[in-house]
Design a protein around this motif. Structure first.
Motif, PDB file in Angstrom:
ATOM      1  N   SER A 182       0.846  -1.202   0.000  1.00 26.14           N
ATOM      2  CA  SER A 182       0.000   0.000   0.000  1.00 26.14           C
ATOM      3  C   SER A 182       0.881   1.252   0.000  1.00 26.14           C
ATOM      4  O   SER A 182       1.071   1.913   1.034  1.00 26.14           O
ATOM      5  CB  SER A 182      -0.927   0.000   1.229  1.00 26.14           C
ATOM      6  OG  SER A 182      -1.767  -1.132   1.221  1.00 26.14           O
ATOM      7  N   SER A 186       1.793   5.210  -0.806  1.00 25.08           N
ATOM      8  CA  SER A 186       1.027   6.456  -0.919  1.00 25.08           C
ATOM      9  C   SER A 186       1.994   7.631  -0.995  1.00 25.08           C
ATOM     10  O   SER A 186       3.123   7.563  -0.502  1.00 25.08           O
ATOM     11  CB  SER A 186       0.070   6.626   0.270  1.00 25.08           C
ATOM     12  OG  SER A 186       0.784   6.722   1.489  1.00 25.08           O
ATOM     13  N   SER A 198      -5.611  -1.482  -6.705  1.00 27.43           N
ATOM     14  CA  SER A 198      -6.622  -0.437  -6.493  1.00 27.43           C
ATOM     15  C   SER A 198      -5.924   0.913  -6.404  1.00 27.43           C
ATOM     16  O   SER A 198      -5.640   1.430  -5.315  1.00 27.43           O
ATOM     17  CB  SER A 198      -7.419  -0.710  -5.206  1.00 27.43           C
ATOM     18  OG  SER A 198      -8.096  -1.957  -5.283  1.00 27.43           O
ATOM     19  N   PRO A 199      -5.600   1.547  -7.564  1.00 24.81           N
ATOM     20  CA  PRO A 199      -4.966   2.875  -7.523  1.00 24.81           C
ATOM     21  C   PRO A 199      -5.996   3.963  -7.202  1.00 24.81           C
ATOM     22  O   PRO A 199      -7.165   3.878  -7.569  1.00 24.81           O
ATOM     23  CB  PRO A 199      -4.398   3.028  -8.935  1.00 24.81           C
ATOM     24  CG  PRO A 199      -5.294   2.180  -9.782  1.00 24.81           C
ATOM     25  CD  PRO A 199      -5.728   1.038  -8.927  1.00 24.81           C
ATOM     26  N   ASN A 200      -5.530   5.022  -6.539  1.00 27.72           N
ATOM     27  CA  ASN A 200      -6.408   6.125  -6.148  1.00 27.72           C
ATOM     28  C   ASN A 200      -5.601   7.421  -6.181  1.00 27.72           C
ATOM     29  O   ASN A 200      -4.478   7.485  -5.653  1.00 27.72           O
ATOM     30  CB  ASN A 200      -6.979   5.874  -4.749  1.00 27.72           C
ATOM     31  CG  ASN A 200      -8.026   6.896  -4.366  1.00 27.72           C
ATOM     32  OD1 ASN A 200      -8.570   7.595  -5.223  1.00 27.72           O
ATOM     33  ND2 ASN A 200      -8.304   7.007  -3.085  1.00 27.72           N
ATOM     34  N   THR A 201      -6.185   8.461  -6.801  1.00 28.52           N
ATOM     35  CA  THR A 201      -5.519   9.766  -6.914  1.00 28.52           C
ATOM     36  C   THR A 201      -6.499  10.863  -6.495  1.00 28.52           C
ATOM     37  O   THR A 201      -7.650  10.875  -6.954  1.00 28.52           O
ATOM     38  CB  THR A 201      -5.044  10.017  -8.350  1.00 28.52           C
ATOM     39  OG1 THR A 201      -4.142   8.975  -8.741  1.00 28.52           O
ATOM     40  CG2 THR A 201      -4.329  11.357  -8.453  1.00 28.52           C
ATOM     41  N   THR A 202      -6.047  11.746  -5.630  1.00 32.65           N
ATOM     42  CA  THR A 202      -6.863  12.872  -5.158  1.00 32.65           C
ATOM     43  C   THR A 202      -6.075  14.174  -5.386  1.00 32.65           C
ATOM     44  O   THR A 202      -4.903  14.269  -4.977  1.00 32.65           O
ATOM     45  CB  THR A 202      -7.208  12.720  -3.673  1.00 32.65           C
ATOM     46  OG1 THR A 202      -7.886  11.472  -3.476  1.00 32.65           O
ATOM     47  CG2 THR A 202      -8.101  13.866  -3.208  1.00 32.65           C
ATOM     48  N   LYS A 222      -1.669  10.493  -3.919  1.00 33.68           N
ATOM     49  CA  LYS A 222      -1.748   9.242  -4.657  1.00 33.68           C
ATOM     50  C   LYS A 222      -1.600   8.068  -3.688  1.00 33.68           C
ATOM     51  O   LYS A 222      -0.789   8.115  -2.768  1.00 33.68           O
ATOM     52  CB  LYS A 222      -0.641   9.167  -5.717  1.00 33.68           C
ATOM     53  CG  LYS A 222      -0.717  10.221  -6.795  1.00 33.68           C
ATOM     54  CD  LYS A 222       0.421  10.054  -7.777  1.00 33.68           C
ATOM     55  CE  LYS A 222       0.374  11.123  -8.864  1.00 33.68           C
ATOM     56  NZ  LYS A 222       1.498  10.958  -9.830  1.00 33.68           N
ATOM     57  N   SER A 223      -2.376   7.013  -3.933  1.00 36.46           N
ATOM     58  CA  SER A 223      -2.283   5.797  -3.112  1.00 36.46           C
ATOM     59  C   SER A 223      -2.617   4.588  -3.987  1.00 36.46           C
ATOM     60  O   SER A 223      -3.305   4.703  -5.006  1.00 36.46           O
ATOM     61  CB  SER A 223      -3.226   5.861  -1.908  1.00 36.46           C
ATOM     62  OG  SER A 223      -4.577   5.895  -2.328  1.00 36.46           O
ATOM     63  N   MET A 224      -2.139   3.441  -3.570  1.00 36.71           N
ATOM     64  CA  MET A 224      -2.400   2.191  -4.307  1.00 36.71           C
ATOM     65  C   MET A 224      -2.483   1.042  -3.302  1.00 36.71           C
ATOM     66  O   MET A 224      -1.613   0.919  -2.420  1.00 36.71           O
ATOM     67  CB  MET A 224      -1.294   1.914  -5.340  1.00 36.71           C
ATOM     68  CG  MET A 224      -1.473   0.585  -6.069  1.00 36.71           C
ATOM     69  SD  MET A 224      -0.209   0.274  -7.313  1.00 36.71           S
ATOM     70  CE  MET A 224      -0.661   1.516  -8.531  1.00 36.71           C
ATOM     71  N   ASP A 225      -3.519   0.241  -3.465  1.00 35.41           N
ATOM     72  CA  ASP A 225      -3.686  -0.960  -2.644  1.00 35.41           C
ATOM     73  C   ASP A 225      -3.505  -2.168  -3.560  1.00 35.41           C
ATOM     74  O   ASP A 225      -4.359  -2.449  -4.410  1.00 35.41           O
ATOM     75  CB  ASP A 225      -5.071  -0.969  -1.991  1.00 35.41           C
ATOM     76  CG  ASP A 225      -5.232  -2.122  -1.030  1.00 35.41           C
ATOM     77  OD1 ASP A 225      -4.229  -2.806  -0.747  1.00 35.41           O
ATOM     78  OD2 ASP A 225      -6.367  -2.375  -0.578  1.00 35.41           O
TER      79      ASP A 225
END
Length: 521
Positions: free
Chosen positions: A239, A241, A424-428, A450-453
């Motif tokens: 994970s 980030s 599970s990538p995530n960008t804010t 940015k984060s990724m699981d």
């Protein structure tokens, strides 16, 4: 007369042979020889067409009938051979007068008795007798009441007789072999009955069908090999980030303003921008209160890595499915709404969440193992709320991943199964309008997170065929152990443990109490 003359001639030949003492030779031309590897003293010769030594003491497998190492007849009458074999088989019999050897038939012709010359090895006397009778269209009819059987002529139009046998299976179960056994029966009268308690087959069939069934069972009733399946489940999760920039959400996102008394006794209740309006109002002093300016500077990278390893092992029979389960029971709450006449309620059920691996091995040629593999990985995702009829209901969500595959692996080799990968990538991003677009200066008014699981499940499978040498005996003395006798811990008739006074007589109606093998009145 002819038969009697033949008997006298054979007796004289035997007497002459005994006088000359020729070397023992099983192939020597003698009328009848029933030989064995373990001869015993021969009794006084009798004038019969056969000379009998001792038979072999070894028994046919599973029959309990002694086999004779060699049976040899040379130019002997059929009735003499029947008499010799029946005596060896301990069968009392009578010849049917309808056979009529030496008697005139319907046309007035004398029915000549046939002579025969045969040589058999490793066969029981009863089997040899039945084979001999069948060759000359004769049959042995049993009589269990008198225990004197009858040898008579076979009826050419009669169907072959049915033989009833009980076959003990060694390894296979009756349910697995019954269908194949019934396929060998061609006579409509024949049948196979199973006894699951003792793993036996009761076969009622003709002699050729019995022979075919024996060949089939010999091929099918074999020990089933076993396969050791070693698995290694490696679940890797990562994970990472990253947060960079200045976040102005604390200032520009939901800024709150308050007008009124914000200070009591000179103590400010909330920090922020304070503007003194005009004095003389009621109340005397009022303030304009705001949240103030707040910004968050971020310039940081984080990472979280985890690895879970489990190594279950299981042994299963060839072509039998084995299940390896590494799960956790997750509670699921079921709530039912009440009605006008009934009250609502709730119940709890559990769902197994984790890793389940189903493997079916089948041993192929060349010590290769065909595997049918079905891994399934499930995990808890979250809770979903739904409003129905003005009421809010919640339900749990689960992720489920599985696949089916078939592979061929050499014995004791390892196969790596992958593919259960979850990213599970995530960008804010946050930006102040207009100011965040200014070159260079805009970096002070925008931020990015940015984060990724990432989860990756690797499955290592190693099948190994178990050999007989892999088993080792274990000695135990558990059955020899004796029960441990406890010491007497309570005696209700003693002055110390009992409630009866020392002078009170003991009642004759008191029951007997057994304590530690001692009878106490």
């Amino acid at each position: 007369m002819k038969t009697k003359a033949s008997i006298l001639l054979l007796a004289s030949l035997l007497a002459a042979q005994a006088q000359t003492n020729p070397p023992a030779d099983i192939s020597a031309p003698a009328p009848v020889v029933i030989a064995s590897t373990n001869p015993e003293p021969v009794s006084t010769p009798v004038p019969t067409p056969a000379v009998s030594t001792n038979d072999n003491s070894s028994a046919a497998a599973g029959t309990g009938v002694s086999e004779i190492s060699q049976i040899s007849f040379t130019e002997i009458l059929l009735t003499s051979a029947i008499e010799n074999l029946a005596r060896r088989a301990k069968i009392n019999y009578m010849l049917d007068p309808k056979i009529g050897y030496g008697q005139p038939d319907a046309s007035g012709q004398i029915k000549v008795e046939p002579t025969l010359s045969i040589r058999w090895e490793n066969i029981s006397a009863e089997k040899a007798l039945l084979a001999l009778l069948d060759n000359y269209s004769l049959q042995l009819v049993r009589n269990r009441d008198t225990e004197i059987d009858r040898i008579t002529i076979k009826d050419p139009a009669a169907p072959p007789p049915l033989i009833t046998r009980v076959i003990q299976l060694k390894y296979a179960s009756v349910s697995n072999i019954i269908e194949a056994a019934q396929s060998t029966l061609t006579d409509k009268r024949s049948k196979v009955i199973t006894d699951p308690r003792t793993s036996q087959l009761v076969v009622v069939a003709t002699d050729p069908e019995q022979i075919s069934l024996d060949v089939l069972i010999e091929r099918l009733d074999t020990p089933t090999k076993q396969v050791l399946i070693e698995t290694r489940l490696v679940e890797i999760s990562s994970s990472p980030s990253s947060k960079k920039g200045i976040d102005w959400a604390g200032t520009l996102d939901a800024q709150q303003f308050h007008f009124g008394n914000s200070a009591v006794g000179g103590v400010v209740n909330k920090p922020g921008l304070l503007l003194d309006t005009a004095k003389g109002l009621n109340p005397a002093t009022a303030f304009l209160d705001a949240d103030g300016v707040s910004a968050v500077l971020s310039f940081l990278n984080k990472s979280s890595d985890a690895q879970v390893v489990s190594t279950p092992r299981i042994v299963t029979l060839d072509n039998q499915m084995a299940t390896i389960s590494v799960t956790r029971g997750f509670p699921v709450f079921n709530v039912s709404a009440g009605t006008a006449n009934t009250a609502g309620g709730s119940s709890v059920t559990y769902s197994n969440v984790g890793t389940i691996l189903e493997v079916t091995p089948r041993i192929s040629a060349g010590n290769k193992i065909w595997l049918k593999v079905r891994p399934e990985v499930s995990s808890f995702f979250g809770t979903k709320s739904t409003t129905v009829g003005g009421q809010v209901f919640q339900a749990d969500l689960f992720d489920n991943r599985h696949f089916d595959t078939q592979v061929l692996i050499p014995n004791s080799h390892t196969l790596v199964l992958g593919g259960l990968v979850k990213d599970s990538p995530n960008t804010t991003k946050n930006k102040v309008p207009i100011l965040g677009d200014i070159p260079m200066l805009g970096y002070a008014f925008r931020s990015e997170s940015k984060s990724m699981d990432k989860q990756n499940l690797l499955i290592f499978i190693t099948p190994t065929i178990i050999q007989d040498t892999d088993f080792h005996p274990t000695t135990t003395r558990f059955l020899e152990a004796q029960p441990v006798k406890n010491k007497q811990f309570l005696n209700p008739d003693s002055a110390w443990d009992g409630t009866r006074s020392a002078t009170q007589p003991k009642s004759k109606k008191d029951p007997q109490v057994i304590l530690n093998d001692d009878v106490v009145q």
